[in-house]
Design an enzyme around this catalytic site. Structure first.
Site, PDB file in Angstrom:
ATOM      1  N   SER A   1     -36.030 -37.446  -0.787  1.00 24.02           N
ATOM      2  CA  SER A   1     -36.745 -38.650  -0.345  1.00 24.02           C
ATOM      3  C   SER A   1     -35.925 -39.446   0.665  1.00 24.02           C
ATOM      4  O   SER A   1     -36.356 -40.526   1.097  1.00 24.02           O
ATOM      5  CB  SER A   1     -37.033 -39.563  -1.539  1.00 24.02           C
ATOM      6  OG  SER A   1     -37.777 -38.895  -2.509  1.00 24.02           O
TER       7      SER A   1
ATOM      8  N   THR B   1     -25.706 -38.218  -0.171  1.00 23.03           N
ATOM      9  CA  THR B   1     -25.846 -38.375  -1.624  1.00 23.03           C
ATOM     10  C   THR B   1     -25.152 -37.301  -2.429  1.00 23.03           C
ATOM     11  O   THR B   1     -24.942 -36.184  -1.950  1.00 23.03           O
ATOM     12  CB  THR B   1     -27.352 -38.380  -1.998  1.00 23.03           C
ATOM     13  OG1 THR B   1     -27.503 -38.737  -3.361  1.00 23.03           O
ATOM     14  CG2 THR B   1     -28.000 -37.031  -1.770  1.00 23.03           C
TER      15      THR B   1
ATOM     16  N   ARG C   1     -28.369 -30.849   3.818  1.00 19.98           N
ATOM     17  CA  ARG C   1     -28.812 -30.913   2.424  1.00 19.98           C
ATOM     18  C   ARG C   1     -28.199 -29.743   1.653  1.00 19.98           C
ATOM     19  O   ARG C   1     -28.058 -28.642   2.195  1.00 19.98           O
ATOM     20  CB  ARG C   1     -30.331 -30.781   2.443  1.00 19.98           C
ATOM     21  CG  ARG C   1     -31.015 -30.818   1.093  1.00 19.98           C
ATOM     22  CD  ARG C   1     -31.003 -32.177   0.537  1.00 19.98           C
ATOM     23  NE  ARG C   1     -31.979 -32.337  -0.540  1.00 19.98           N
ATOM     24  CZ  ARG C   1     -31.925 -33.344  -1.403  1.00 19.98           C
ATOM     25  NH1 ARG C   1     -30.966 -34.253  -1.337  1.00 19.98           N
ATOM     26  NH2 ARG C   1     -32.835 -33.470  -2.341  1.00 19.98           N
TER      27      ARG C   1
ATOM     28  N   GLY D   1     -31.801 -44.775  -3.375  1.00 21.29           N
ATOM     29  CA  GLY D   1     -32.810 -45.204  -4.348  1.00 21.29           C
ATOM     30  C   GLY D   1     -33.772 -44.118  -4.770  1.00 21.29           C
ATOM     31  O   GLY D   1     -34.856 -44.421  -5.262  1.00 21.29           O
ATOM     32  N   GLY D   2     -33.394 -42.834  -4.560  1.00 25.99           N
ATOM     33  CA  GLY D   2     -34.258 -41.744  -5.015  1.00 25.99           C
ATOM     34  C   GLY D   2     -35.653 -41.900  -4.450  1.00 25.99           C
ATOM     35  O   GLY D   2     -35.839 -42.141  -3.250  1.00 25.99           O
TER      36      GLY D   2
ATOM     37  N   ASN E   1     -26.723 -37.231  -5.401  1.00 21.12           N
ATOM     38  CA  ASN E   1     -27.922 -37.407  -6.225  1.00 21.12           C
ATOM     39  C   ASN E   1     -27.672 -38.486  -7.274  1.00 21.12           C
ATOM     40  O   ASN E   1     -27.790 -39.654  -6.976  1.00 21.12           O
ATOM     41  CB  ASN E   1     -28.416 -36.106  -6.857  1.00 21.12           C
ATOM     42  CG  ASN E   1     -29.834 -36.271  -7.383  1.00 21.12           C
ATOM     43  OD1 ASN E   1     -30.552 -37.140  -6.908  1.00 21.12           O
ATOM     44  ND2 ASN E   1     -30.242 -35.469  -8.339  1.00 21.12           N
TER      45      ASN E   1
ATOM     46  N   THR F   1     -27.180 -43.096  -4.081  1.00 22.50           N
ATOM     47  CA  THR F   1     -27.015 -42.457  -2.787  1.00 22.50           C
ATOM     48  C   THR F   1     -26.398 -43.529  -1.904  1.00 22.50           C
ATOM     49  O   THR F   1     -26.205 -44.642  -2.347  1.00 22.50           O
ATOM     50  CB  THR F   1     -28.402 -41.999  -2.300  1.00 22.50           C
ATOM     51  OG1 THR F   1     -28.864 -41.046  -3.229  1.00 22.50           O
ATOM     52  CG2 THR F   1     -28.421 -41.432  -0.912  1.00 22.50           C
TER      53      THR F   1
HETATM   54  O1  DON Z   1     -32.497 -36.666  -1.999  1.00 21.30           O
HETATM   55  C1  DON Z   1     -33.026 -37.432  -2.775  1.00 21.30           C
HETATM   56  O2  DON Z   1     -34.152 -37.870  -2.639  1.00 21.30           O
HETATM   57  C2  DON Z   1     -32.237 -37.917  -3.973  1.00 21.30           C
HETATM   58  N1  DON Z   1     -31.282 -36.929  -4.336  1.00 21.30           N
HETATM   59  C3  DON Z   1     -31.603 -39.201  -3.609  1.00 21.30           C
HETATM   60  C4  DON Z   1     -30.853 -39.768  -4.765  1.00 21.30           C
HETATM   61  C5  DON Z   1     -30.658 -41.207  -4.683  1.00 21.30           C
HETATM   62  O3  DON Z   1     -31.057 -41.886  -3.783  1.00 21.30           O
HETATM   63  C6  DON Z   1     -29.930 -41.761  -5.833  1.00 21.30           C
HETATM   64  N2  DON Z   1     -30.097 -43.151  -5.888  1.00 21.30           N
HETATM   65  N3  DON Z   1     -30.793 -43.669  -6.661  1.00 21.30           N
END
Ligand code: DON
Length: 565
Positions: free
Chosen positions: A447, A393, A102, A467-468, A395, A375
């Site tokens: 996430s 990702t 990360r 998908g955040g 982000n 992502t």
């Molecule tokens: O690490 C995370 O939870 C976010 N940065 C992930 C971002 C992501 O999945 C973008 N897609 N919608």
């Protein structure tokens, strides 16, 4: 009239009460089935490159490196070396592990760096441009994985991506739409990228010469090229020129970390998932263990009761996420307490089938003692039965939109995953607390939920999603689709999904739900947002079938593809 409506609603609810058929139906739609090994990723080129390594006798970790770098070239939307990720693995002997690469906050980052002098969040600073960038971890992660678990020479795993970047990638229709849509932001962030060259149409070829040069230097000079060498200098010079705070010291100090996965049981299955700084493993455990006593499989999938139960478990898990979770190197996380069955039963004690709990009435528990898909996730199983589950990702789409001049790749905007100000939502609408506040060298809470499921001591499923904030609920629904509803992997990933994350207090639905469920849910007090029915997750997964063959589930929401032999 009111009575009639009430009766109709009741009828609709009862209709949904019909016991779930255990089999998903006769016309089961299967994904690609392969005898021996499989890669499922967001792009055919990447799946094929990973598969070629497996065919040559490389293991799942070798294929991971090759697939990851191929995604960097073929899927610059999210594939990256300017971002970070997580990988969960399970060896064929049952040993499992996880690596965290990360991004981290730069050394010059401060607690209130995104606030103005009135203490309000400055819009855009944590999402677009040079200030949004965290120290990238992907190259450190890939080299660490290779060093510990790889079997082929690293050069052979990097070469296919160099060749792909040189030869060029054919643009798909979805990719052309994305590129044309995001162009304006590339301009705002940094001026020039080859992706600005034209209005893209499906069938165009993009050649990434600068990126091929960067990958060649990494192939020749190793990890230090990225963290201490010419590439590091190109990154830092460019970011600082754009007003960012990233330094050579930040890059030199970056290290990926091996972590112990979160493992828990759901019925007779063992689930292996990502620990903090991802919230994925803990939240997934909380959701599945909260619903386990209710035997969700007795209700039809995506029926009123199914949505109710899952929503209430999600609501409570995301409330805990917001309060307790952050980088475990900086904050103490009460993992055992949060995933304890008795605690989760207490959390669900006020759940009622007759009325929605309101999020305003739910806070984090007392312990004893929104967007699109930016992502990318891929799942790999090799011919020895080793499994790798990776989510990586930048982000947001194309990250900060900063495209490193002379090096040819995007840098992340992962700093937005920190809580810039307690109580103020980030780009995924997630609220955070002090546990996820910014501090130098700290990792922002994620996430991402790369996950592996084991049944009766055998590998069962490799699964994950972008998908955040919706990643966790997408993974949970796919696990339930397979374990409770016996769907094929392809059926499962294709199913419409829904999402609730405590705040905002609404359920988001993808198109494709039976509209009969909405009125009864509203009647029960659930707030439903149908104004925005976005894509929720993009799941790429592998299922081990009873005869030992592998079935790929490639999400039809994207250009995703399974490749196997
Ligand atoms: O690490 C995370 O939870 C976010 N940065 C992930 C971002 C992501 O999945 C973008 N897609 N919608």
């Amino acid at each position: 009239m009111k009575r009639i409506i009430a009766l109709l609603l009741l009828a609709a609810v009862l209709l949904q009460c019909t016991p779930a058929p255990k089999k998903a139906g006769i016309n089961r739609k299967s994904g690609l089935v392969a005898q021996s090994a499989m890669v499922v990723s967001a792009r055919e080129e990447a799946s094929e490159i990973g598969l070629a390594i497996l065919k040559e006798g490389g293991n799942a970790f070798d294929a991971m490196v090759a697939t990851d770098l191929a995604l960097l070239v073929a899927f610059p939307f999210a594939g990256n070396i300017g971002g970070g990720g997580f990988m969960v693995y399970r060896l064929n002997n049952g040993d499992c592990g996880a690596i965290d690469y990360r991004e981290k906050a730069p050394l010059a980052a401060t607690h209130d760096m995104y606030l103005d002098d009135k203490g309000e969040v400055i819009p855009g600073n944590s999402t677009l441009g040079a200030m949004a960038i965290g120290v990238p971890g992907t190259i450190a992660g890939l080299f660490a994985v290779h060093e510990k678990l790889g079997s082929f020479p690293m050069e052979d795993l990097i070469q296919p991506a160099i060749d792909l970047a040189t030869k060029g990638v054919v643009v798909s229709e979805k990719q052309a739409n994305r590129l044309n849509h995001y162009k304006q932001h590339f301009n705002t962030a940094n001026g020039r990228t080859i992706l600005l060259d034209k209005e893209w149409t499906a069938g165009d070829t993009i050649r990434y010469q600068e990126l091929a040069g960067t990958l060649t230097r990494i192939r020749n000079n190793g990890k230090d090229e990225f963290y201490k060498g010419q590439t590091a200098q190109l990154i830092v010079d460019y970011v600082q020129q754009l007003g960012g705070i990233l330094t050579m010291e930040d890059l030199a100090a970056y290290e990926a970390k091996w972590r112990t996965p979160i493992t828990f049981t759901y019925k007779d299955n063992k689930i292996i998932a990502m620990p903090p700084p991802s919230s994925g493993g803990i939240c997934l455990a909380q959701i599945l263990k909260s619903i386990e006593p209710f035997h969700i499989g007795q209700y039809k999938q995506n029926s009123v009761q199914y949505i109710q139960l899952l929503t209430e478990a999600e609501r409570r898990a995301y409330a805990d996420r917001a309060h307790f979770l952050g980088d475990p190197d900086f904050v103490d996380i009460p993992t055992d307490s949060l995933t304890d069955q008795a605690y989760l039963n207490r959390r669900m004690a006020d759940f009622s089938w007759d009325k929605a709990t309101l999020s305003s009435d739910v806070s984090h528990g007392e312990l004893k003692g929104y967007e699109s898909n930016e992502t990318t996730h891929y799942s790999i199983v090799d011919s020895q039965g080793n499994a790798v589950s990776v989510t990586t990702t930048l982000n947001g789409a194309y990250g900060s939109k900063v495209y490193v001049a002379g090096a040819g790749f995007f840098l992340n905007n992962e700093m937005d995953d920190f809580s810039s100000k307690p109580g103020t939502p980030n780009m995924f609408g997630l609220i955070g607390a002090e546990a996820n506040a910014i501090a130098p060298q700290k990792r922002m809470l994620s996430s991402m939920t790369p996950t592996i499921v084991e049944q009766d001591g055998q590998l069962k499923m490799v699964v994950g999603s972008p998908g955040g904030s919706t990643i966790i609920t997408s993974v949970a629904q796919n696990i339930l689709n397979v374990l409770e509803y016996d769907m094929s992997m392809q059926e499962s990933v294709s199913m419409p999904r829904f999402h609730h994350q405590w705040l905002p207090d609404d359920i988001r639905f993808e198109p494709g739900f039976d509209s009969l469920v909405f009125a009864p849910l509203r009647e029960l007090g659930y707030l439903i947002d149908l104004s925005n029915s976005p894509i929720i997750g993009k799941v790429d997964a592998v299922l081990v079938l009873p005869d030992g063959t592998l079935e790929g589930g490639a999400d039809p929401r994207g250009d995703d593809k399974a490749a196997g032999f």
